[in-house]
Write a protein that holds these residues in place. Sequence first.
Motif, PDB file in Angstrom:
ATOM      1  N   ARG A 239       0.729  -1.166   0.057  1.00 18.55           N
ATOM      2  CA  ARG A 239       0.191  -0.053   0.078  1.00 18.55           C
ATOM      3  C   ARG A 239       1.010   1.296   0.100  1.00 18.55           C
ATOM      4  NH1 ARG A 239      -4.981   0.751   2.314  1.00 18.55           N
ATOM      5  NH2 ARG A 239      -5.719   3.010   2.075  1.00 18.55           N
TER       6      ARG A 239
ATOM      7  N   ASP B 268      -0.465   7.851   1.774  1.00 15.15           N
ATOM      8  CA  ASP B 268      -0.380   8.806   2.808  1.00 15.15           C
ATOM      9  C   ASP B 268       0.351   8.350   4.069  1.00 15.15           C
ATOM     10  OD1 ASP B 268      -0.940  10.452   5.087  1.00 15.15           O
ATOM     11  OD2 ASP B 268      -2.919  10.867   4.791  1.00 15.15           O
TER      12      ASP B 268
ATOM     13  N   ASP C  59      -1.708   7.199   7.190  1.00 15.76           N
ATOM     14  CA  ASP C  59      -2.726   6.082   7.136  1.00 15.76           C
ATOM     15  C   ASP C  59      -2.053   4.809   7.699  1.00 15.76           C
ATOM     16  OD1 ASP C  59      -4.442   4.082   6.394  1.00 15.76           O
ATOM     17  OD2 ASP C  59      -4.820   4.925   4.364  1.00 15.76           O
TER      18      ASP C  59
ATOM     19  N   ALA D  61      -2.814   1.924   7.213  1.00 17.92           N
ATOM     20  CA  ALA D  61      -2.566   0.939   6.412  1.00 17.92           C
ATOM     21  C   ALA D  61      -1.311   1.098   5.279  1.00 17.92           C
ATOM     22  CB  ALA D  61      -3.731   0.911   5.455  1.00 17.92           C
ATOM     23  N   THR D  62      -0.728   2.104   5.322  1.00 14.33           N
ATOM     24  CA  THR D  62       0.324   2.524   4.326  1.00 14.33           C
ATOM     25  C   THR D  62       1.592   1.674   4.698  1.00 14.33           C
ATOM     26  OG1 THR D  62      -0.694   4.671   3.876  1.00 14.33           O
ATOM     27  CG2 THR D  62       1.630   4.428   3.471  1.00 14.33           C
TER      28      THR D  62
END
Length: 480
Positions: A316, A319, A322, A324-325
């Motif tokens: 991923r 940003d 985030d 999840a990045t």
Amino acid sequence: MMHVAVDTGRSLLIGGRWEAAEQTMPVVNPWSGEALGAVACADAGHVERAVASALRGADAMRDLSTGERSRILHAAATALEGDAERFAAAIAAETGKPIRAATREVGRAVNTLRLSAEEAVRLAGETIAFDSFPGGEARSGHYVLEPVGVIAAITPFNDPLNLVCHKLGPAFAAGNAVVLKPAEQAPLVAVMLAKLLVAAGLPAEALNLLTGRGRDFGDALTGHGDVAMISFTGGASVGQAICRSAGVKRVAMELGGNGPVIVMDDADVEKAAAACVSGAFGAAGQNCIGVQRLYVHDAIYDVFRGALVAATGRLRVGDPMDPATDVGPMIGGDEAARILAWADEAVARGATLLAGGERAGALMRPTVLADVPDDARVACHEAFGPVVSLFRFAELDEAIDAANRADYAIHAAIFTESLKVARYAARRLRAAGVMINDSTDYRLDAMPFGGAGRGNMGREGVRFAAREMSQTKVICFHDA
């Protein structure tokens, strides 16, 4: 976007006081372009005052008991642990490091300070057998370890908290004072840490901090006659410039690497591919021990290539705030453009683009290349970006010879199920560390860490750095 809570205009710490300067420079979030603040720009005059202050601070540190040095460092570690969320947000904001990775960096920095606190009470000499040679029978004694004095510490942007702790923690454990010059791109976390250390009880002049542009005051700092030692982490060209200006003093440097990984035909392909993707693209590849060159046995090359490309595609990207990045931006658009240019150059010379090869501003997509010419910049220089190159090999010695071509080396790695092969490669690979069934990216903050080849200039790792920052004193009694 979370703002960094630092009084950035007064970012020079000299003589125990925070000061401003006539000129300032902006600190910019590489993901959003948001201005996080403006730090003061030091000059040669600030260096003179900071070093004079550090000389007084060195006297104060020398007078502290080892127990008191340990107490201060433990207190700082506890305070940092309690403020982890704010520090992680600041790291993510000024470097673009994904928040999960920034949080891990804070945890490592806490550990580095605790290791330093423990080392403060372990630094000790030993007795000497003066009677081991004729004429010494009536003599007895020992040696002790003493601080070297004032240390100039210069740190990079990629781990703006933990790498500062790797300079300050061992220096204070050994009883030294420090003039710290943090990275131009990411100085805010260093300012936050300095305030935390002062609040933990560090003597007022033991730490002096100079923000700004290295070109304005770097030579004045590294060449200063009262600086006893320079500890630098960064690029080879800057390291060479520091050595030219330093004169006669101790110099410890970590000058980067070009991490090679060998994947044997008996390796666990999925495990190796996952580890190499993490090692190549963590911190957007801005990592001196990141995976850069992958040498894969012919028998599994096609399967491994597929697994590597698939794992890269699952990352991923975006940003950094985030959770999840996996991969955020590089430190700036110029650096991302450089990596893209290096990748494009390799492709123009016959390399195959397997993934990535695109950028938007400071965001460079994780890039995988195959069939890269050995003399392409992306292969023979430290990339320090999210790009990895795949090479085939048929015989282990062929892969080892290729892995050893780089001038600068820190870690190398090999994936194999054979203990015999692993031991053979560990002996033959010319690197300061060899990781078995792990990527080059693994580092424990307690282990010795540094370069090999042309980058071999001292060792970090708390215990080893503390000894580099100490000097022996022999005490001999003549009993006759």
